[in-house]
Design a protein around this motif. Structure first.
Motif, mmCIF file in Angstrom:
data_model
loop_
_atom_site.group_PDB
_atom_site.id
_atom_site.type_symbol
_atom_site.label_atom_id
_atom_site.label_comp_id
_atom_site.label_asym_id
_atom_site.label_seq_id
_atom_site.Cartn_x
_atom_site.Cartn_y
_atom_site.Cartn_z
ATOM 1 N N LEU A 119 3.447 4.168 5.055
ATOM 2 C CA LEU A 119 2.760 3.169 5.865
ATOM 3 C C LEU A 119 2.264 3.764 7.179
ATOM 4 O O LEU A 119 1.156 3.463 7.640
ATOM 5 N N PRO A 223 1.581 -6.046 7.651
ATOM 6 C CA PRO A 223 0.225 -6.229 7.095
ATOM 7 C C PRO A 223 -0.370 -4.959 6.504
ATOM 8 O O PRO A 223 -1.310 -5.025 5.703
ATOM 9 N N ARG A 224 0.184 -3.809 6.852
ATOM 10 C CA ARG A 224 -0.340 -2.548 6.307
ATOM 11 C C ARG A 224 -0.011 -2.395 4.829
ATOM 12 O O ARG A 224 -0.673 -1.613 4.127
ATOM 13 N N SER A 226 -0.446 -4.318 2.240
ATOM 14 C CA SER A 226 -1.514 -4.739 1.323
ATOM 15 C C SER A 226 -2.721 -3.807 1.357
ATOM 16 O O SER A 226 -3.626 -3.944 0.534
ATOM 17 N N ARG A 227 -2.727 -2.862 2.295
ATOM 18 C CA ARG A 227 -3.839 -1.907 2.402
ATOM 19 C C ARG A 227 -3.425 -0.479 2.058
ATOM 20 O O ARG A 227 -4.257 0.426 2.138
ATOM 21 N N LEU A 228 -2.166 -0.297 1.675
ATOM 22 C CA LEU A 228 -1.668 1.061 1.446
ATOM 23 C C LEU A 228 -2.302 1.653 0.189
ATOM 24 O O LEU A 228 -2.103 1.152 -0.916
ATOM 25 N N PRO A 229 -3.052 2.755 0.299
ATOM 26 C CA PRO A 229 -3.779 3.283 -0.859
ATOM 27 C C PRO A 229 -2.942 4.173 -1.771
ATOM 28 O O PRO A 229 -3.405 4.538 -2.861
ATOM 29 N N GLN A 254 2.081 -7.134 -3.567
ATOM 30 C CA GLN A 254 1.435 -6.835 -2.288
ATOM 31 C C GLN A 254 0.773 -5.466 -2.238
ATOM 32 O O GLN A 254 -0.275 -5.309 -1.613
ATOM 33 N N LEU A 255 1.369 -4.470 -2.879
ATOM 34 C CA LEU A 255 0.761 -3.143 -2.876
ATOM 35 C C LEU A 255 -0.468 -3.136 -3.790
ATOM 36 O O LEU A 255 -0.394 -3.617 -4.922
ATOM 37 N N PRO A 256 -1.588 -2.603 -3.341
ATOM 38 C CA PRO A 256 -2.818 -2.682 -4.139
ATOM 39 C C PRO A 256 -2.857 -1.736 -5.332
ATOM 40 O O PRO A 256 -3.689 -1.896 -6.218
ATOM 41 N N ASN A 257 -1.973 -0.728 -5.374
ATOM 42 C CA ASN A 257 -2.031 0.276 -6.439
ATOM 43 C C ASN A 257 -0.609 0.591 -6.902
ATOM 44 O O ASN A 257 -0.126 1.717 -6.778
#
Length: 290
Positions: A119, A223-224, A226-229, A254-257
């Motif tokens: 993160l 909030p980070r 949901s944006r963690l690549p 929540q994690l996108p990947n």
């Protein structure tokens, strides 16, 4: 070449990272993978991953540190931000090793360390495997029986082998008979190091600022997330009695990947109880297969 325990011969080095000594064992060649251990009494890197190192070293450069506060590393962890403290020192270790990026594999406390590092600095992490990680919010207000047992180890009448055996056999694993007495003996000896007894590395926050620390340590409120690549694989034992398995679904949502694998008839120690499955799935995921 292997040792009598079946582990490969490992190079051992102690690095100075941010004023702390971090002990590291490593073996194998290939993309670097850091194995970050859990936070139970007497834990250390090699003992936590004793059934995984040889399997992963067939494809990877396997780097196994003792986290700050544990094993042969310096004792003491910042209680106000423990996950940040661990992540900062592992990131510093990457710098000392000359690694811009690495795969991270983290169990429990080590999973929280890996997630916090990702993160804070996602560019330093290639892929990440988390097994029952801490900091997912499922035990923030109502700890599990296993977590209560872990946190009570140094309280009351202090550490003892029976207390440690109860924690490991009753809560850490699903199949108590699968843990050899020698593993409990080894961890008990490490747990009564005078420096550790004086300053246990894992304790529930208390006193002024405790609530702030608990909330700060809940990644699902960050909030980070949901944006963690970073591509992430979450493995969770369906019978985990330390960190509730519902945390796996929370991370996957929540994690996108993120891939989620819930392992039947398995407790908190997936990499130990299901070593063959873990080694195969972990190796495939880190190389990019799903």
């Amino acid at each position: 070449m292997t040792t009598p325990t079946g582990l490969p011969v490992m190079q051992e080095t102690t690095y100075d990272v941010g004023g702390k000594k971090i002990f590291v064992a490593e073996t194998g060649e290939g993309p670097p993978v850091l194995l970050l251990h859990g936070g139970g009494p007497g834990a250390s890197g090699v003992s936590n991953y004793t059934r995984n190192i040889a399997g992963l070293a067939a494809q990877y450069r396997v780097i196994v540190p003792d986290l700050p506060g544990y094993g042969r590393s310096s004792k003491g962890v910042d209680g106000a931000d423990p996950f940040g403290h661990l992540a900062d020192h592992i990131r510093g270790l990457l710098d000392r090793l000359g690694l811009d990026r690495a795969h991270l594999v983290g169990n429990s406390y080590g999973g929280a360390c890996a997630l916090r590092l990702a993160l804070d600095t996602p560019d330093r992490v290639d892929r990440m495997v988390l097994m029952g990680p801490g900091g997912v919010g499922t035990t923030r207000t109502v700890p599990t029986a296993g977590l209560r047992s872990l946190l009570a180890y140094y309280n009351g009448d202090g550490p003892s082998r029976p207390k440690l055996e109860k924690f490991i056999r009753n809560y850490l694993v699903f199949n108590a008979a699968g843990v050899p007495d020698s593993a409990i003996d080894e961890r008990y000896r490490a747990s009564i190091d005078p420096e550790v007894v004086a300053s246990p590395p894992l304790r529930r926050p208390s006193g002024r600022g405790a609530l702030r620390t608990l909330w700060k340590s809940d990644f699902t409120r960050d909030p980070r997330l949901s944006r963690l690549p970073v591509p992430t694989l979450v493995l969770w034992g369906a019978k985990d009695q330390v960190n509730r398995p519902s945390g796996g679904r929370m991370l996957a949502d929540q994690l996108p990947n993120c891939d989620l694998y819930v392992v039947a008839n398995t407790g908190h120690w997936v990499q130990f109880e299901q070593a063959g499955l873990f080694n195969r799935v972990c190796s495939d995921f880190l190389v990019g297969h799903r």
